[in-house]
Design an enzyme around this catalytic site. Structure first.
Site, PDB file in Angstrom:
ATOM      1  CG  HIS A 174      -0.229 -10.629  32.551  1.00  0.00           C
ATOM      2  ND1 HIS A 174       0.745 -10.677  33.519  1.00  0.00           N
ATOM      3  CD2 HIS A 174      -1.186  -9.783  33.028  1.00  0.00           C
ATOM      4  CE1 HIS A 174       0.388  -9.907  34.536  1.00  0.00           C
ATOM      5  NE2 HIS A 174      -0.774  -9.343  34.256  1.00  0.00           N
ATOM      6  CD  GLU A 175      -4.552  -8.642  31.183  1.00  0.00           C
ATOM      7  OE1 GLU A 175      -5.454  -8.950  31.997  1.00  0.00           O
ATOM      8  OE2 GLU A 175      -3.728  -7.734  31.394  1.00  0.00           O
TER       9      GLU A 175
ATOM     10  CG  HIS B 259      -5.192 -11.261  35.765  1.00  0.00           C
ATOM     11  ND1 HIS B 259      -4.679 -11.431  37.027  1.00  0.00           N
ATOM     12  CD2 HIS B 259      -4.334 -10.401  35.132  1.00  0.00           C
ATOM     13  CE1 HIS B 259      -3.569 -10.711  37.164  1.00  0.00           C
ATOM     14  NE2 HIS B 259      -3.340 -10.088  36.018  1.00  0.00           N
TER      15      HIS B 259
END
Length: 427
Positions: free
Chosen positions: A22-23, A26
């Protein structure tokens, strides 16, 4: 003891993979957009390990319950560790400050003591203060654009000049950065479901509406349905895939429905009443059929897409039921519930653990896209408002919205956690 250790390891691995994926979404698109990523952290709390590469500090922290990408100027960036009156150590290169040490945990080789009076590390890039304790001469020193600052906990990050801050990127770039985390969770789910499909040598459930098996003494068998029959309509509405078929039947427990199906070359219509069963505290309808199996390599690989889509629709319906069916904390699950379910998945083997990971990944992706401030979906909503207004919301208003959203999530998480502890360990 062995099972507990296995559960803990599985929980850390599964949760760690979800957070990293997920990170990283970003992180990757922030880098591509020219936004400075000051820190990429796995875990929360005290720092265990840290190293720097390509202007980013990578940290591993003590508590394996999350992680974050700290982008310059974003809400997650808690600012520099400087304030007027503090004593720091600085390193100079040709009268240009290259490192600022505000931590007591580290020392700088040939560092110069410097008491801060004023500073600007955003636009002007300078420090003003007294060097070596000499308060008779106020000095202003220029700071290198790529200078670093060692914060109180010993983490070394780059300073955040305005040109590399989050808000300096174009609107579409910021929106893509916000969307990239959930997007990566969906991509992870597709990959994991494809792996599961390849592992199932006996084939995977087809997403067609063709029946694979009919259970003995079930509603379906008593109604005359047979293996190979293809259900085409429910109550006159066309159903195109197994996900829509099962969702519709499950949503009508105990209520008579009309099924239209093909048996060979003939089309028949029957009326059935789905049996009411209770699963995870919810009443659902069941007629006792399973999907046909696809044994082809292509079909098993396509399970990456079909399995993810089925999971998306199921979770979406569950979210809708959370509000339409009456709000109940038992319909939600926090870290305690995830840990308890990890134990069950770990006991059942690798395939079950992978399925649980894919389920959590889709869940994380969908929940993060909800338009709740402090979540990625809330940030995307602010991006949409900015596009409509053709200018960003005032910083004070945006901060107030984010704080309100954060407080709401904290209170909800506390309530869910207490409820999970009661459900799984006390009740």
């Amino acid at each position: 003891m062995h099972n507990t250790l296995l559960t803990i390891i599985t929980f850390i691995v599964v949760f760690g993979i979800l957070v990293i994926v997920h990170e990283f979404g970003h992180f990757y698109f922030a880098k591509k957009s020219g936004i400075l990523v000051r820190e990429f952290s796995i875990g929360m709390g005290p720092k265990l390990i840290a190293f720097r590469k390509n202007h980013t500090s990578y940290t591993l922290r003590l508590l394996p319950v999350g992680g974050y990408v700290r982008m310059a100027g974003a809400q997650e960036d808690d600012g520099d560790a400087l304030q007027a009156g503090v004593m720091v150590n600085i390193q100079l290169n040709e009268n240009l400050v290259t490192r600022i040490n505000a931590s007591q945990k580290q020392t700088l080789f040939q560092g110069v003591p410097f008491q801060i009076v004023n500073f600007d590390l955003t636009d002007g890039l300078w420090l003003e203060g007294y060097e070596n304790g000499d308060e008779s001469a106020l000095k202003r020193l220029n700071v290198d654009h790529d200078a670093t600052i060692i914060e109180h906990d010993g983490t070394e990050v780059q300073i955040a000049p305005r040109d590399v801050q989050f808000q300096s990127a174009k609107l579409w770039q910021r929106a893509l950065v916000n969307f990239a985390g959930p997007m990566n969770n969906f991509i992870l789910a597709i990959v994991v479901f494809a792996i599961i499909g390849l592992m199932q040598t006996g084939g995977i459930p087809s997403n067609s509406t063709k029946i694979g098996t009919v259970m003995e003494n079930s509603v379906a068998q008593k109604a005359g349905l047979q293996k190979g029959d293809e259900i085409t309509k429910i109550n006159g509405k066309v159903v195109k895939d197994w996900s829509a078929l099962s969702t519709t039947l499950q949503s009508d427990p105990g209520k008579q429905v009309t099924l239209t199906y093909k048996h060979g070359t003939t089309t028949n219509t029957i009326k059935v009443t789905p049996k009411v069963i209770t699963t995870q505290g919810q009443k659902v309808g069941q007629i006792g059929i399973t999907a046909a199996v696809d044994k082809s390599i292509g079909g098993r690989l396509m399970y990456g897409l079909t399995g993810t889509w089925t999971m998306v629709t199921n979770i979406w319906h569950a979210l809708a039921n959370l509000f339409t069916g009456g709000f109940n904390l038992n319909k939600l699950g926090g870290p305690v519930a995830i840990f308890a379910n990890t134990e069950q998945a770990a006991k059942m083997g690798l395939a079950s653990t992978l399925f649980f990971m894919a389920f959590l990944s889709v869940n994380l992706g969908i929940v993060n896209l909800l338009p709740i401030p402090a979540l990625d979906g809330g940030k995307l909503l602010l991006n949409v408002l900015e596009a409509i207004r053709r200018k960003p919301l005032p910083e004070s208003a945006e901060n107030a919205v984010q704080i309100a959203g954060f407080l709401f999530l904290i209170l909800l998480m506390i309530a869910v956690t207490f409820n999970d502890v009661y459900r799984y360990f006390i009740k």
